[in-house]
Design an enzyme around this catalytic site. Sequence first.
Site, short mmCIF file in Angstrom:
data_model
loop_
_atom_site.label_atom_id
_atom_site.label_comp_id
_atom_site.label_asym_id
_atom_site.label_seq_id
_atom_site.Cartn_x
_atom_site.Cartn_y
_atom_site.Cartn_z
N ILE A 14 79.14 -13.71 -32.82
CA ILE A 14 80.43 -13.76 -32.13
C ILE A 14 81.27 -14.94 -32.62
O ILE A 14 82.47 -14.82 -32.86
CB ILE A 14 80.19 -13.87 -30.60
N GLN A 144 65.24 -14.10 -17.77
CA GLN A 144 66.25 -15.05 -18.29
C GLN A 144 66.72 -16.01 -17.19
O GLN A 144 67.92 -16.27 -17.08
CB GLN A 144 67.45 -14.29 -18.86
N TYR A 147 68.49 -18.81 -19.13
CA TYR A 147 69.75 -18.37 -19.75
C TYR A 147 70.79 -18.02 -18.68
O TYR A 147 71.94 -18.45 -18.75
CB TYR A 147 69.46 -17.17 -20.65
N GLY A 178 79.44 -8.56 -22.60
CA GLY A 178 78.25 -7.75 -22.35
C GLY A 178 77.38 -7.80 -23.60
O GLY A 178 77.35 -8.82 -24.30
P1 NDP Z 1 73.83 -15.79 -32.48
O1 NDP Z 1 72.40 -16.03 -32.17
O2 NDP Z 1 74.21 -14.66 -33.37
O3 NDP Z 1 74.48 -17.14 -33.11
C1 NDP Z 1 74.30 -18.34 -32.43
C2 NDP Z 1 75.11 -19.44 -33.12
O4 NDP Z 1 74.92 -20.66 -32.37
C3 NDP Z 1 74.62 -19.73 -34.54
O5 NDP Z 1 75.73 -20.06 -35.36
C4 NDP Z 1 73.74 -20.97 -34.34
O6 NDP Z 1 73.63 -21.81 -35.49
C5 NDP Z 1 74.51 -21.69 -33.25
N1 NDP Z 1 73.66 -22.66 -32.55
C6 NDP Z 1 72.52 -22.42 -31.85
N2 NDP Z 1 72.02 -23.59 -31.39
C7 NDP Z 1 72.85 -24.57 -31.80
C8 NDP Z 1 72.87 -25.98 -31.67
N3 NDP Z 1 71.92 -26.63 -30.97
N4 NDP Z 1 73.88 -26.68 -32.22
C9 NDP Z 1 74.86 -26.05 -32.94
N5 NDP Z 1 74.90 -24.71 -33.10
C10 NDP Z 1 73.91 -23.99 -32.56
O7 NDP Z 1 74.57 -15.70 -31.07
P2 NDP Z 1 75.69 -14.67 -30.56
O8 NDP Z 1 76.81 -14.63 -31.53
O9 NDP Z 1 75.03 -13.42 -30.16
O10 NDP Z 1 76.17 -15.38 -29.21
C11 NDP Z 1 77.23 -16.32 -29.18
C12 NDP Z 1 77.46 -16.74 -27.74
O11 NDP Z 1 77.80 -15.62 -26.96
C13 NDP Z 1 76.24 -17.39 -27.09
O12 NDP Z 1 76.65 -18.43 -26.24
C14 NDP Z 1 75.64 -16.25 -26.29
O13 NDP Z 1 74.89 -16.72 -25.22
C15 NDP Z 1 76.90 -15.53 -25.86
N6 NDP Z 1 76.67 -14.14 -25.52
C16 NDP Z 1 76.16 -13.27 -26.46
C17 NDP Z 1 75.94 -11.95 -26.13
C18 NDP Z 1 75.42 -10.96 -27.11
O14 NDP Z 1 75.17 -9.81 -26.68
N7 NDP Z 1 75.23 -11.27 -28.37
C19 NDP Z 1 76.21 -11.46 -24.77
C20 NDP Z 1 76.74 -12.44 -23.88
C21 NDP Z 1 76.95 -13.73 -24.25
P3 NDP Z 1 72.61 -21.44 -36.70
O15 NDP Z 1 73.27 -20.30 -37.44
O16 NDP Z 1 72.54 -22.69 -37.49
O17 NDP Z 1 71.32 -21.03 -36.06
#
Ligand code: NDP
Length: 240
Positions: A14, A144, A147, A178
Site C-alpha cells: 500500500i 490479532q 494488531y 479492508g
Molecule cells: P507490507 O507488509 O506489504 O509492507 C509493509 C511496509 O512497512 C514495508 O515497506 C516495510 O519495510 C515497512 N516496515 C515494516 N516495519 C518497519 C519498520 N520498523 N520501520 C520502517 N518500515 C517498516 O504491508 P501492507 O502494504 O499490506 O500494509 C501497509 C499498512 O496498511 C500497514 O500499516 C497495515 O497494517 C495496513 N493495512 C493493510 C491491509 C492489507 O490487507 N494489506 C489491511 C488493513 C490495513 P520493508 O520493505 O523494509 O520490510
Amino acid sequence: MSRTAIVTGGTRGIGAAISESLHKAGYKVAAVYHGNGVAAQAFTNKTGVPHFKFDVGDFAACQQGIAKIQTALGPIDVLINNAGITSDAFLHKMKPEQWGEVIRTNLDSVFNMSRLVIEGMRDRGFGRIINLSSINGQKGQAGQTNYSATKAAIIGFTKALALESASKGVTVNAIAPGYIDTDMVHAVPPEVLDKIVARIPVKRLGKPEDVARMALFLASDEAGFATGATFTVNGGQYLT
Ligand code: NDP
C-alpha cells in the site's frame, strides 16, 4: 509549490502505491523502509522516488531519518504513517515479544513520526497526517489482539491529534483498509483468504491503488475540512 511527503513503509504494498501516486501528482516523496533493501531499490529504480532506511519504532532513528529527509527534500508537509506488521497468535499462545514488536512498529511509530513533524507543521500553518488503521482495528480479529489493539488505538490518536491541530491548518485522518492484495495478506493461508474474499461484497481483494487514491485526496490542500475522521476502503466488508 511542490509539497514534501514522507511515506513510512513506502517501498512495498500500500505504501508503495501511495508514494507513487503522490510522486505522480507532483509531491517530493521520501519512501521509508526498514529491512527489505532489494524491494526498496527496485521501487526507486521503477519510480524515481528516493528511499530512506530506518526503523520507525525507534525514536532516535526517526529523528536522524527525518533530519536526512529534510536536508534532501525540505520541510515535511505530509506524513503518511503506513508502516505496519502482523505477528499473529491467539492471546493464550502469544509471546510477550510478539505483543511488543507489533505495538512498537504499528503504534509507537505513529507517535515517533508525528511528534517529530508536528511542530514544524503547526509553525508553517499547514500539514496533513494520514494514519493507516485497519478493518481489524474496527471490528476485531481472532489471532490479532496485538494488531487490532494498535489499529484501534490509531483511531483514538487520530481524533485527539486532529482536535489539537485543527486551528493550525493541520489535518489528521485515518484510513481503515479492508483486505488489500499485498505481501501482508499473502501471509494468510490461501484457503482462509478464499473464504474472506467470498464475504467481501465487491467480491475481490482491494488493490493498493484503491487505498492510495484516498490518501492522495486526504493529502491535498483541498481536503482541509476533513479531519479527525476514519475513511474505510474495504469493499463493503464492514460498515461502520
Ligand atoms: P507490507 O507488509 O506489504 O509492507 C509493509 C511496509 O512497512 C514495508 O515497506 C516495510 O519495510 C515497512 N516496515 C515494516 N516495519 C518497519 C519498520 N520498523 N520501520 C520502517 N518500515 C517498516 O504491508 P501492507 O502494504 O499490506 O500494509 C501497509 C499498512 O496498511 C500497514 O500499516 C497495515 O497494517 C495496513 N493495512 C493493510 C491491509 C492489507 O490487507 N494489506 C489491511 C488493513 C490495513 P520493508 O520493505 O523494509 O520490510
